[in-house]
Design a protein around this motif. Structure first.
Motif, PDB file in Angstrom:
ATOM      1  N   ASP A 199      -1.722  62.893 -23.453  1.00  0.00           N
ATOM      2  CA  ASP A 199      -2.318  62.065 -22.624  1.00  0.00           C
ATOM      3  C   ASP A 199      -3.766  62.416 -22.615  1.00  0.00           C
ATOM      4  OD1 ASP A 199       0.004  60.969 -21.659  1.00  0.00           O
ATOM      5  OD2 ASP A 199       0.068  62.405 -19.854  1.00  0.00           O
ATOM      6  N   VAL A 200      -4.519  63.497 -22.797  1.00  0.00           N
ATOM      7  CA  VAL A 200      -5.713  63.836 -23.004  1.00  0.00           C
ATOM      8  C   VAL A 200      -6.258  63.512 -24.412  1.00  0.00           C
ATOM      9  CG1 VAL A 200      -7.601  65.603 -22.586  1.00  0.00           C
ATOM     10  CG2 VAL A 200      -5.557  65.624 -21.029  1.00  0.00           C
ATOM     11  N   GLU A 201      -5.342  63.971 -25.495  1.00  0.00           N
ATOM     12  CA  GLU A 201      -5.691  63.838 -26.761  1.00  0.00           C
ATOM     13  C   GLU A 201      -4.501  63.089 -27.621  1.00  0.00           C
ATOM     14  OE1 GLU A 201      -6.918  67.632 -28.909  1.00  0.00           O
ATOM     15  OE2 GLU A 201      -6.623  68.567 -26.983  1.00  0.00           O
ATOM     16  N   PRO A 202      -4.657  61.714 -27.300  1.00  0.00           N
ATOM     17  CA  PRO A 202      -3.705  60.911 -27.640  1.00  0.00           C
ATOM     18  C   PRO A 202      -3.655  60.561 -29.197  1.00  0.00           C
ATOM     19  CG  PRO A 202      -5.389  59.490 -26.734  1.00  0.00           C
ATOM     20  CD  PRO A 202      -5.724  60.882 -26.461  1.00  0.00           C
ATOM     21  N   GLU A 203      -4.905  61.052 -29.982  1.00  0.00           N
ATOM     22  CA  GLU A 203      -4.789  61.096 -31.383  1.00  0.00           C
ATOM     23  C   GLU A 203      -4.673  62.506 -32.245  1.00  0.00           C
ATOM     24  OE1 GLU A 203      -5.266  58.133 -33.101  1.00  0.00           O
ATOM     25  OE2 GLU A 203      -5.377  57.410 -31.073  1.00  0.00           O
ATOM     26  N   ASN A 204      -4.187  63.342 -31.420  1.00  0.00           N
ATOM     27  CA  ASN A 204      -3.651  64.851 -31.858  1.00  0.00           C
ATOM     28  C   ASN A 204      -2.344  64.559 -32.586  1.00  0.00           C
ATOM     29  OD1 ASN A 204      -2.919  67.517 -32.097  1.00  0.00           O
ATOM     30  ND2 ASN A 204      -4.635  68.068 -30.877  1.00  0.00           N
ATOM     31  N   LYS A 205      -2.315  64.588 -33.915  1.00  0.00           N
ATOM     32  CA  LYS A 205      -1.177  64.477 -34.585  1.00  0.00           C
ATOM     33  C   LYS A 205      -0.485  65.580 -34.790  1.00  0.00           C
ATOM     34  CE  LYS A 205      -2.020  60.145 -36.053  1.00  0.00           C
ATOM     35  NZ  LYS A 205      -3.190  59.902 -35.531  1.00  0.00           N
ATOM     36  N   GLU A 206      -0.896  66.753 -34.578  1.00  0.00           N
ATOM     37  CA  GLU A 206      -0.258  68.198 -34.464  1.00  0.00           C
ATOM     38  C   GLU A 206       0.717  67.973 -33.244  1.00  0.00           C
ATOM     39  OE1 GLU A 206      -0.513  72.758 -34.534  1.00  0.00           O
ATOM     40  OE2 GLU A 206      -2.479  71.703 -34.350  1.00  0.00           O
ATOM     41  N   LEU A 207       0.084  67.632 -32.062  1.00  0.00           N
ATOM     42  CA  LEU A 207       0.737  67.443 -31.008  1.00  0.00           C
ATOM     43  C   LEU A 207       1.906  66.726 -30.947  1.00  0.00           C
ATOM     44  CD1 LEU A 207      -2.040  68.001 -28.107  1.00  0.00           C
ATOM     45  CD2 LEU A 207      -0.366  69.538 -28.614  1.00  0.00           C
ATOM     46  N   LEU A 208       1.742  65.399 -31.601  1.00  0.00           N
ATOM     47  CA  LEU A 208       2.758  64.377 -31.756  1.00  0.00           C
ATOM     48  C   LEU A 208       3.932  64.915 -32.435  1.00  0.00           C
ATOM     49  CD1 LEU A 208       2.934  61.486 -30.624  1.00  0.00           C
ATOM     50  CD2 LEU A 208       1.865  60.693 -32.465  1.00  0.00           C
ATOM     51  N   TYR A 209       3.571  65.635 -33.542  1.00  0.00           N
ATOM     52  CA  TYR A 209       4.373  65.898 -34.678  1.00  0.00           C
ATOM     53  C   TYR A 209       5.354  67.096 -33.804  1.00  0.00           C
ATOM     54  CZ  TYR A 209       7.063  68.253 -38.409  1.00  0.00           C
ATOM     55  OH  TYR A 209       7.945  68.896 -39.266  1.00  0.00           O
ATOM     56  N   ASP A 210       4.710  68.006 -33.067  1.00  0.00           N
ATOM     57  CA  ASP A 210       5.489  69.213 -32.594  1.00  0.00           C
ATOM     58  C   ASP A 210       6.231  68.491 -31.428  1.00  0.00           C
ATOM     59  OD1 ASP A 210       4.355  70.799 -34.239  1.00  0.00           O
ATOM     60  OD2 ASP A 210       3.011  71.729 -32.759  1.00  0.00           O
ATOM     61  N   MET A 211       5.956  67.431 -30.868  1.00  0.00           N
ATOM     62  CA  MET A 211       6.825  66.854 -29.746  1.00  0.00           C
ATOM     63  C   MET A 211       7.814  66.249 -30.496  1.00  0.00           C
ATOM     64  SD  MET A 211       5.849  64.431 -26.389  1.00  0.00           S
ATOM     65  CE  MET A 211       5.260  62.858 -27.080  1.00  0.00           C
ATOM     66  N   ALA A 212       7.740  65.353 -31.370  1.00  0.00           N
ATOM     67  CA  ALA A 212       9.026  64.918 -32.252  1.00  0.00           C
ATOM     68  C   ALA A 212      10.076  66.050 -32.345  1.00  0.00           C
ATOM     69  CB  ALA A 212       8.476  64.204 -33.252  1.00  0.00           C
ATOM     70  N   VAL A 213       9.497  67.180 -32.974  1.00  0.00           N
ATOM     71  CA  VAL A 213      10.431  68.197 -33.429  1.00  0.00           C
ATOM     72  C   VAL A 213      11.211  68.641 -32.116  1.00  0.00           C
ATOM     73  CG1 VAL A 213      10.555  70.703 -34.306  1.00  0.00           C
ATOM     74  CG2 VAL A 213       9.097  68.838 -35.513  1.00  0.00           C
ATOM     75  N   ALA A 214      10.285  68.951 -31.046  1.00  0.00           N
ATOM     76  CA  ALA A 214      10.866  69.439 -29.807  1.00  0.00           C
ATOM     77  C   ALA A 214      12.094  68.362 -29.196  1.00  0.00           C
ATOM     78  CB  ALA A 214       9.833  69.449 -28.916  1.00  0.00           C
ATOM     79  N   MET A 215      11.919  67.238 -29.412  1.00  0.00           N
ATOM     80  CA  MET A 215      12.626  66.236 -28.977  1.00  0.00           C
ATOM     81  C   MET A 215      13.842  66.274 -29.913  1.00  0.00           C
ATOM     82  SD  MET A 215      10.279  62.759 -28.383  1.00  0.00           S
ATOM     83  CE  MET A 215       9.491  62.469 -26.584  1.00  0.00           C
ATOM     84  N   THR A 216      13.641  66.502 -31.053  1.00  0.00           N
ATOM     85  CA  THR A 216      15.024  66.292 -31.920  1.00  0.00           C
ATOM     86  C   THR A 216      15.846  67.838 -31.517  1.00  0.00           C
ATOM     87  OG1 THR A 216      13.620  65.517 -33.876  1.00  0.00           O
ATOM     88  CG2 THR A 216      15.721  66.657 -34.243  1.00  0.00           C
ATOM     89  N   GLU A 217      15.270  68.749 -31.163  1.00  0.00           N
ATOM     90  CA  GLU A 217      16.091  70.071 -31.037  1.00  0.00           C
ATOM     91  C   GLU A 217      16.593  70.098 -29.558  1.00  0.00           C
ATOM     92  OE1 GLU A 217      16.751  72.617 -32.815  1.00  0.00           O
ATOM     93  OE2 GLU A 217      15.463  71.851 -34.535  1.00  0.00           O
TER      94      GLU A 217
END
Length: 455
Positions: A199-217
């Motif tokens: 929400d603070v860094e919407p363009e942070n791709k590392e956070l976005l990728y990690d969140m997708a992996v966490a969602m998968t798991e």
């Protein structure tokens, strides 16, 4: 009326003055020195203040006021080498000088160690500071950051959780805590903090990728897939996102979408060799699974040439080269049930090429299909049972025994077991003296080459 008003105003002024003095006294402790030093620097300039403190230290190297002041100047300026040296000296003097604020000294010493990448010393200093002042946000934050550098993510997460308790509004902590929980494989716990950080860094791709992996798991595959697809063009996380999206599409048998994922990855630049190799291998298999063997073979041969011995590529090339040359073999192994049954029926009519064949019954099982047929020639007639296996494994005698029992139940005269694999020695031994023929890979491939499905 005027006198009461003046009295009220006077009382109010006195109260405000008292509050301001009390607030100043309350702030005074650990911040007063820093405020004084900063004020001196603003008035006199940094070089003048430094010279003033250094002059005092020439006469008295253990002048605590000068060491504290000089340390604060360098701390504010980010001169971490100087900070490290001065606060280490102050710590060494602290046992003899009770006026030294050990919590502050070890905190700033540890922070300097963090910036100088002296992580072990920084951890020791910051741990000492926390024992003296456990509720310091800054100390907990830098201890957590230092533990991250040492990849001790579970302990770092504890520090950042403490930071959240001390200052719940700090947004930097969400990012650090989310990443630590993620790297500790506490995926579901990490999601809330990663989302707040995004929400603070919407363009942070590392956070976005990690969140997708966490969602998968965490069993949120649909949401994760949308993120991976969104990240596919990214120059840093695109290739890995394509790989993850492709795997997810493969699991749902959507091979065309998987191929699209892998083809996007192939167009990206600077893809790490290991990821590029995985993508090429999976793309080859996706092509084959979608019955596009020629394209799959091209990729497999590229891997075979560039990375000899990679996984099962040699056996796949050998297998699919043979399939590529024999369309009926492709149908036998890879087509849907209806096409497979049609091919097996054709196989039987070619098998008894000089006889009249009447198909009586077709039954489909998970591992095979069975066809009962009546065959009549000029000289004989018989009822036959055919069983066709699609796998390439070795079939043992237990299956042949069960097949023989099925023949007796159906009152068949002869039985034929057909496989793209082979039969075990015990299976061959069992058929001796019994009306069962075992047809293995070589004989099957030869027969399939003779079949014309267009006729």
């Amino acid at each position: 009326m005027l006198i009461p008003v003046l009295i009220a105003v006077t009382v109010a002024v006195v109260l405000i003055t008292v509050i301001l003095i009390a607030s100043g006294l309350k702030r005074g402790g650990k911040n007063t020195r820093a405020d004084k030093v900063q004020s001196s620097v603003q008035k006199k300039g940094m070089s003048a203040v430094v010279k003033e403190y250094e002059k005092k230290l020439v006469h008295d190297p253990h002048n605590i006021e000068a060491l504290n002041g000089l340390g604060q100047v360098y701390y504010d300026d980010g001169n971490w080498e100087k900070v490290w040296s001065i606060y280490k000296t102050l710590f060494d003097l602290s046992s003899a000088h009770t006026e030294i604020d050990v919590a502050e000294v070890t905190r700033k010493w540890g922070i300097a160690g963090y910036y100088l990448k002296k992580y072990d010393e920084a951890i020791n200093a910051l741990m000492f500071s926390i024992k003296k002042q456990p509720d310091s946000f800054e100390t907990n934050f830098f201890l957590g950051s230092t533990l991250v550098e040492k990849q001790t993510f579970d302990k770092a997460a504890y520090c950042f959780k403490k930071c959240k308790l001390i200052n719940p509004e700090n947004t930097d902590v969400n990012k650090q805590l989310g990443l630590c929980l993620f790297k500790s494989q506490k995926y579901r716990d990490s999601l809330a903090y990663l989302k707040k950080a995004l929400d603070v860094e919407p363009e942070n791709k590392e956070l976005l990728y990690d969140m997708a992996v966490a969602m998968t798991e965490s069993g949120m595959g649909d949401k994760a897939l949308k993120i991976f697809v969104h990240l596919r063009p990214d120059p840093v996380f695109g290739a890995q996102s394509c790989l993850e999206a492709g795997k997810m599409h493969e699991r749902t048998k959507d091979f065309q979408s998987a191929i699209t994922d892998y083809e996007i990855a192939a167009k990206l630049e600077n893809v790490p060799d290991q990821i590029a190799l995985q993508i090429k291998y999976r793309c080859a298999n996706a092509y084959i699974a979608s019955n596009n063997i020629p394209k799959g073979l091209v990729l497999l041969k590229q891997i075979q040439s560039q990375h000899p011995g990679y996984k099962d590529v040699d056996s796949l090339v050998s297998r699919y080269q043979e399939l590529n040359q024999n369309q009926n073999l492709q149908v036998y192994l890879m087509s849907g049930t209806s096409d497979f049954v049609a091919l097996c029926r054709k196989f039987i009519t070619v098998f008894f090429k000089n006889a009249f064949v009447k198909i009586e019954d077709v039954s489909v099982a998970s591992e095979s299909i069975e066809i009962i047929c009546d065959v009549e020639s000029n000289k004989w007639e018989a009822k036959n049972l055919f069983r066709f296996y699609r796998n390439q494994n070795t079939i043992g005698d237990i299956y042949v025994r069960e097949f023989h029992a099925k023949m007796r139940d159906a009152r068949c005269d002869n039985g034929y077991c057909v496989t793209m694999g082979s039969f075990s020695e015990s299976a061959h031994q069992y058929t001796e003296g019994r009306p069962i023929d075992l047809i293995e890979k070589d004989a099957l491939c030869a027969a399939l080459k003779k079949i014309n499905m267009l006729n």
